[in-house]
Design a protein around this motif. Structure first.
Motif, PDB file in Angstrom:
ATOM      1  N   GLN A   1      -0.515 -24.282   3.523  1.00 61.73           N
ATOM      2  CA  GLN A   1      -0.078 -23.984   4.881  1.00 61.73           C
ATOM      3  C   GLN A   1       0.917 -25.033   5.382  1.00 61.73           C
ATOM      4  OE1 GLN A   1      -3.259 -23.700   7.692  1.00 61.73           O
ATOM      5  NE2 GLN A   1      -4.250 -21.976   6.669  1.00 61.73           N
ATOM      6  N   ALA A   2       0.636 -26.288   5.084  1.00 60.65           N
ATOM      7  CA  ALA A   2       1.516 -27.363   5.545  1.00 60.65           C
ATOM      8  C   ALA A   2       2.904 -27.241   4.918  1.00 60.65           C
ATOM      9  CB  ALA A   2       0.905 -28.722   5.219  1.00 60.65           C
ATOM     10  N   PHE A   3       2.971 -26.938   3.628  1.00 64.03           N
ATOM     11  CA  PHE A   3       4.271 -26.789   2.963  1.00 64.03           C
ATOM     12  C   PHE A   3       4.998 -25.532   3.431  1.00 64.03           C
ATOM     13  CE2 PHE A   3       2.213 -29.464  -0.475  1.00 64.03           C
ATOM     14  CZ  PHE A   3       2.823 -30.631  -0.037  1.00 64.03           C
ATOM     15  N   GLU A   4       4.256 -24.450   3.688  1.00 61.54           N
ATOM     16  CA  GLU A   4       4.874 -23.248   4.248  1.00 61.54           C
ATOM     17  C   GLU A   4       5.430 -23.527   5.641  1.00 61.54           C
ATOM     18  OE1 GLU A   4       1.815 -20.308   4.131  1.00 61.54           O
ATOM     19  OE2 GLU A   4       2.190 -19.800   2.037  1.00 61.54           O
ATOM     20  N   PHE A   5       4.728 -24.339   6.411  1.00 69.18           N
ATOM     21  CA  PHE A   5       5.192 -24.735   7.739  1.00 69.18           C
ATOM     22  C   PHE A   5       6.521 -25.483   7.635  1.00 69.18           C
ATOM     23  CE2 PHE A   5       5.382 -27.638  11.344  1.00 69.18           C
ATOM     24  CZ  PHE A   5       5.055 -26.814  12.411  1.00 69.18           C
ATOM     25  N   LEU A   6       6.596 -26.462   6.729  1.00 67.95           N
ATOM     26  CA  LEU A   6       7.839 -27.212   6.542  1.00 67.95           C
ATOM     27  C   LEU A   6       8.972 -26.308   6.070  1.00 67.95           C
ATOM     28  CD1 LEU A   6       6.467 -30.466   4.889  1.00 67.95           C
ATOM     29  CD2 LEU A   6       7.362 -30.196   7.194  1.00 67.95           C
ATOM     30  N   ALA A   7       8.661 -25.383   5.164  1.00 68.47           N
ATOM     31  CA  ALA A   7       9.686 -24.456   4.679  1.00 68.47           C
ATOM     32  C   ALA A   7      10.203 -23.574   5.818  1.00 68.47           C
ATOM     33  CB  ALA A   7       9.128 -23.600   3.551  1.00 68.47           C
ATOM     34  N   LYS A   8       9.313 -23.151   6.689  1.00 66.90           N
ATOM     35  CA  LYS A   8       9.713 -22.317   7.831  1.00 66.90           C
ATOM     36  C   LYS A   8      10.669 -23.086   8.747  1.00 66.90           C
ATOM     37  CE  LYS A   8       9.448 -18.583  10.270  1.00 66.90           C
ATOM     38  NZ  LYS A   8       9.979 -17.322   9.749  1.00 66.90           N
ATOM     39  N   ILE A   9      10.410 -24.370   8.953  1.00 67.63           N
ATOM     40  CA  ILE A   9      11.303 -25.184   9.775  1.00 67.63           C
ATOM     41  C   ILE A   9      12.698 -25.272   9.133  1.00 67.63           C
ATOM     42  CG2 ILE A   9      11.769 -27.526  10.618  1.00 67.63           C
ATOM     43  CD1 ILE A   9       8.774 -27.838  11.043  1.00 67.63           C
ATOM     44  N   ILE A  10      12.714 -25.463   7.823  1.00 66.73           N
ATOM     45  CA  ILE A  10      13.998 -25.580   7.114  1.00 66.73           C
ATOM     46  C   ILE A  10      14.762 -24.262   7.151  1.00 66.73           C
ATOM     47  CG2 ILE A  10      15.033 -25.928   4.836  1.00 66.73           C
ATOM     48  CD1 ILE A  10      12.717 -27.956   4.330  1.00 66.73           C
ATOM     49  N   VAL A  11      14.086 -23.153   6.904  1.00 63.74           N
ATOM     50  CA  VAL A  11      14.744 -21.845   6.859  1.00 63.74           C
ATOM     51  C   VAL A  11      15.185 -21.400   8.256  1.00 63.74           C
ATOM     52  CG1 VAL A  11      14.347 -19.393   6.397  1.00 63.74           C
ATOM     53  CG2 VAL A  11      13.586 -21.112   4.758  1.00 63.74           C
ATOM     54  N   THR A  12      14.330 -21.618   9.254  1.00 61.90           N
ATOM     55  CA  THR A  12      14.617 -21.161  10.600  1.00 61.90           C
ATOM     56  C   THR A  12      15.680 -22.027  11.283  1.00 61.90           C
ATOM     57  OG1 THR A  12      12.346 -20.415  10.791  1.00 61.90           O
ATOM     58  CG2 THR A  12      13.579 -20.536  12.811  1.00 61.90           C
TER      59      THR A  12
END
Length: 120
Positions: free
Chosen positions: A108-119
């Motif tokens: 979840q934490a890595f998906e959260f970081l990826a979402k910040i980068i993509v968004t």
């Protein structure tokens, strides 16, 4: 405000960070209202900075906020919607593990970081 992420190219604030501590209650609610206020100010500042932008272009702009309560991190976004109203949207949340038996939450934490980068 516990942290402000400013871009170097245009000196605009894009990510606001608020840590609400370990208790979930009135303090957390006040911090949420504070984030909404500051995100609105952030978007107003961008509106003043990009006055020549079309409505369609400006409606693509986003201002983000990160709120931390206990071990939960939430990403919020504010933008101008299709109806010309300012919208605040919960984008994603993640639990941050602090013990070995909670290591499954690292996904979840890595998906959260990826979402910040993509968004962003």
């Amino acid at each position: 405000m516990d942290g402000i992420g400013t871009t170097l190219s245009d000196r605009m604030d894009h990510i606001l960070i608020e840590s609400s501590g370990l208790a979930d209650g009135q303090h957390t609610e006040e911090d949420t209202l504070k984030l909404l206020e500051y995100k609105s100010l952030c978007l107003q500042e961008e509106k003043g900075h990009y006055q020549q932008a079309s409505h369609v272009t400006f409606s693509k702009r986003r201002c983000f906020a990160i709120q931390i309560v206990r071990r939960k991190v939430s990403l919020l976004s504010i933008f101008v919607g299709d109806d010309d109203r300012w919208n605040s949207l919960w984008v994603r949340s993640a639990l941050i593990p602090d013990r070995w038996d909670q290591r499954i939450y690292w996904f979840q934490a890595f998906e959260f970081l990826a979402k910040i980068i993509v968004t962003g």
